[in-house]
Design a protein around this motif. Structure first.
Motif, PDB file in Angstrom:
ATOM      1  N   GLY A  81      11.410  -2.872   4.571  1.00  0.00           N
ATOM      2  CA  GLY A  81      12.326  -2.368   5.588  1.00  0.00           C
ATOM      3  C   GLY A  81      12.871  -0.997   5.248  1.00  0.00           C
ATOM      4  O   GLY A  81      12.662  -0.451   4.160  1.00  0.00           O
ATOM      5  N   GLU A  82      13.596  -0.433   6.214  1.00  0.00           N
ATOM      6  CA  GLU A  82      14.225   0.870   6.004  1.00  0.00           C
ATOM      7  C   GLU A  82      15.317   0.766   4.944  1.00  0.00           C
ATOM      8  O   GLU A  82      15.783  -0.314   4.612  1.00  0.00           O
ATOM      9  N   ALA A  83      15.746   1.905   4.446  1.00  0.00           N
ATOM     10  CA  ALA A  83      16.815   1.978   3.438  1.00  0.00           C
ATOM     11  C   ALA A  83      16.495   1.101   2.237  1.00  0.00           C
ATOM     12  O   ALA A  83      17.184   0.122   1.944  1.00  0.00           O
ATOM     13  N   GLY A  84      15.415   1.440   1.553  1.00  0.00           N
ATOM     14  CA  GLY A  84      15.008   0.680   0.388  1.00  0.00           C
ATOM     15  C   GLY A  84      15.958   0.846  -0.777  1.00  0.00           C
ATOM     16  O   GLY A  84      16.862   1.681  -0.773  1.00  0.00           O
ATOM     17  N   VAL A  85      15.743   0.039  -1.798  1.00  0.00           N
ATOM     18  CA  VAL A  85      16.591   0.067  -2.991  1.00  0.00           C
ATOM     19  C   VAL A  85      16.611   1.460  -3.613  1.00  0.00           C
ATOM     20  O   VAL A  85      17.659   1.942  -4.057  1.00  0.00           O
ATOM     21  N   HIS A  86      15.462   2.138  -3.643  1.00  0.00           N
ATOM     22  CA  HIS A  86      15.412   3.472  -4.257  1.00  0.00           C
ATOM     23  C   HIS A  86      16.323   4.461  -3.545  1.00  0.00           C
ATOM     24  O   HIS A  86      16.948   5.317  -4.176  1.00  0.00           O
TER      25      HIS A  86
END
Length: 222
Positions: A81-86
């Motif tokens: 999904g969008e806004a990944g952990v990185h």
């Protein structure tokens, strides 16, 4: 029962200079205790009705807090999904676990040091083909067993609740579900399914005032 503000949970991920909020500290305490008592190292974070951003923020905040206690921590992003952990950790896009499975990267090249803690991070990656997602499901046990031998805690962002997220979460030993209070019936069903799959421990963090990430509070209900 613990209360805090969701914006603090996100700020803890984005600004490590701020004091840890009570909700994050309580989750880390639960993970640490569960790890000691149940001999568990792998924890999945599953979002219900709130999108991927909060789950990614929680992964980073909890990972940094645990690393701050001297634990060897891996933050593993299994959500496309969008806004990944990185992104929440302040890192640019790059190769990740999906690219390794597709044969486009090796393990040493996908492990990244978190810029604000001693924790390590693995992105989901660039390759998001259906074939790679299938490989992820079939190869995850092997990958997690490898990580078990290296880290004290492996914190996994499994993304928004779905059939694939439940399959991924079912391959770990414990899960943290995050949802608005109005979705508790859906959460209860997911908890039953995860426990039926053999999961040792499940915790629930309720967003008391719905999905408002600026004003809503967080309640850790054990």
């Amino acid at each position: 029962t613990v209360s805090s503000n969701m914006s603090l949970l996100q700020q803890a991920a984005q600004d490590p200079g701020k004091p840890l909020n009570v909700a994050t500290a309580s989750v880390v305490q639960w993970m640490s205790k569960t790890a000691q008592v149940e001999k568990i190292k792998r924890f999945a974070i599953v979002s219900v009705g709130i999108g991927n951003t909060v789950g990614s923020a929680a992964t980073v905040a909890i990972g940094r807090a645990a690393a701050g206690q001297g634990l060897r921590v891996m933050m593993l992003d299994l959500s496309s999904g969008e806004a990944g952990v990185h992104m929440l950790a302040g890192l640019p896009p790059g190769p990740g676990i999906a690219d390794m499975l597709a044969g486009k990267a090796d393990f040493t090249s996908i492990v990244t040091r978190d810029p604000h803690s001693a924790a390590h991070l693995v992105r989901f990656g660039i390759d998001r083909s259906a074939k790679t997602v299938q490989l992820l499901t079939s190869q995850l046990d092997r990958i997690l067993n490898t990580l078990n031998g290296i880290y004290d805690l492996v914190i996994i962002n499994a993304g928004e609740l779905s059939s694939s997220a439940q399959i991924l979460a079912g391959k770990v030993q414990a899960a943290l579900l995050m949802a608005p209070a109005v979705r508790q019936r859906e959460v209860a069903s997911a908890v039953q399914a995860l426990k039926a799959s053999g999961m040792n421990a499940v915790e629930f963090v309720a967003l008391v005032q719905g999905v408002d990430q600026n004003d809503g509070s967080v309640r850790a209900a054990g």
